[in-house]
Design a protein around this motif. Structure first.
Motif, PDB file in Angstrom:
ATOM      1  N   ALA A  53       2.471   1.697  -3.534  1.00 20.04           N
ATOM      2  CA  ALA A  53       1.504   2.368  -4.344  1.00 20.04           C
ATOM      3  C   ALA A  53       1.319   3.942  -4.157  1.00 20.04           C
ATOM      4  CB  ALA A  53       0.020   1.754  -4.443  1.00 20.04           C
ATOM      5  N   GLU A  54       1.260   4.389  -2.749  1.00 22.63           N
ATOM      6  CA  GLU A  54       0.869   5.698  -2.707  1.00 22.63           C
ATOM      7  C   GLU A  54       2.279   6.660  -3.039  1.00 22.63           C
ATOM      8  OE1 GLU A  54      -1.765   7.247  -1.952  1.00 22.63           O
ATOM      9  OE2 GLU A  54      -2.630   5.036  -1.961  1.00 22.63           O
ATOM     10  N   ARG A  90      -2.951   1.206  -7.070  1.00 21.35           N
ATOM     11  CA  ARG A  90      -3.642   1.112  -5.688  1.00 21.35           C
ATOM     12  C   ARG A  90      -4.326  -0.276  -6.007  1.00 21.35           C
ATOM     13  NH1 ARG A  90      -4.933   7.113  -5.920  1.00 21.35           N
ATOM     14  NH2 ARG A  90      -3.238   7.968  -4.402  1.00 21.35           N
ATOM     15  N   GLU A 101      -4.646   4.953  -9.862  1.00 20.75           N
ATOM     16  CA  GLU A 101      -5.420   3.976  -9.317  1.00 20.75           C
ATOM     17  C   GLU A 101      -5.124   2.865  -9.716  1.00 20.75           C
ATOM     18  OE1 GLU A 101      -8.556   3.085  -7.264  1.00 20.75           O
ATOM     19  OE2 GLU A 101      -7.994   5.082  -7.121  1.00 20.75           O
ATOM     20  N   GLU A 116      -4.021  -4.010  -3.679  1.00 18.76           N
ATOM     21  CA  GLU A 116      -4.912  -4.446  -3.033  1.00 18.76           C
ATOM     22  C   GLU A 116      -5.150  -5.969  -3.426  1.00 18.76           C
ATOM     23  OE1 GLU A 116      -8.496  -2.354  -3.801  1.00 18.76           O
ATOM     24  OE2 GLU A 116      -7.917  -0.607  -2.632  1.00 18.76           O
ATOM     25  N   GLY A 145       0.940  -1.373   0.006  1.00 20.95           N
ATOM     26  CA  GLY A 145      -0.095   0.155  -0.080  1.00 20.95           C
ATOM     27  C   GLY A 145       0.848   1.197  -0.033  1.00 20.95           C
TER      28      GLY A 145
END
Length: 274
Positions: A215-216, A230, A227, A234, A212
């Protein structure tokens, strides 16, 4: 635009700190780790140079029934087919015996190759920074210290363009069921997130293994693709078996990421055959 420069995962001199330790292993996973340690000694004996734990278990973030047991086994000589068969058999046995783990992934390398110059900024870095010593010699003592720079980015993940054709073959050969595709979604999702992160790692100036957060970090520099990464993060934790996800990886996100990676960092140095 990117936000504040990060320094997570670095020491005071700006080198990547080694993540994970035996002390961080969650109690639920300790019996599986102990069994792996004992059986590696039984299986490889004098052929074993070193063994390491990798991944979420030594980082202390593993989830019972969801996380796999990741091992790196280093043999004194180049591993043989017998050694590889032994690793597969050991992994299958541990997976059956311990429901706390969801599979066993074992990397097998010979000592000389792992310490060779071509591997210094790839598997060498992996050992020195992402692996927790379990048995034998710690090869990190013979390796340099590493910064989150463009050289490290190139040599760790600058080969995505070469991998994509193999990924397409794996997708084509997989069964046409959600169950058959789910491991591929998990593996490719994680690989793409890590590649996206190392693309921006030198600018972000830090290290993390958290999908996570990876991705950020990427999103701060590539908002138009944020997106997609992200979602991949997940799926790296909770994979589906959606064939459309795999197609998007090899037809859209993967090719774009490979091209941008080559533009920014160049292509990974070719390894000797074999």
């Amino acid at each position: 635009m990117a936000g504040t420069v990060h320094h997570r995962g670095l020491d005071a001199q700006g080198y990547i700190e080694r993540e994970g330790s035996l002390g961080r292993i969650p109690p639920a996973f300790r019996p599986a780790v102990a069994a792996a340690r004992d059986r590696l000694l039984d299986v490889y004996g004098e052929r074993l140079n070193s063994a390491y734990l990798c991944g979420s278990i030594p980082r202390g973030t593993a989830r019972v029934g969801r996380s796999d047991l990741d091992l790196l086994v280093v043999t004194r000589q180049e591993p043989t087919e017998e050694d590889r068969d032994a690793a597969r058999s050991l992994g299958e046995a541990l997976d059956k015996e311990f429901p706390e783990i969801d599979g066993v992934g074992t990397l097998l390398y010979g000592r000389a190759r792992l310490l060779s110059e071509p591997e210094t900024y790839d598997m060498g870095w992996f050992v020195a920074c992402l692996c927790t010593p379990l048995l034998g010699e710690d090869l990190a003592e013979d390796l340099p210290r590493y910064r989150p720079d463009s050289l490290l980015a190139r040599e760790t993940n600058g080969d995505l363009a070469l991998l994509l054709p193999r990924w397409r073959d794996r997708i084509a050969a997989s069964g046409d069921t959600d169950e058959a595709r789910r491991p591929l979604v998990r593996f490719m999702s994680r690989h793409l997130v890590r590649t996206g992160f190392t693309l921006v790692m030198p600018r972000w100036n830090g290290w993390t293994s958290d999908l996570g957060e990876m991705a950020e970090a990427f999103a701060a520099y590539y908002p138009e693709r944020a997106e997609a990464l992200r979602e991949a993060a997940e799926l790296g934790h909770e994979p589906t078996g959606d064939a459309r996800v795999l197609r998007s990886y090899v037809d859209d996100l993967g090719p774009w990421l490979a091209e941008e990676y080559a533009r920014v960092h160049g292509v990974k140095t070719a390894r000797p055959a074999g």
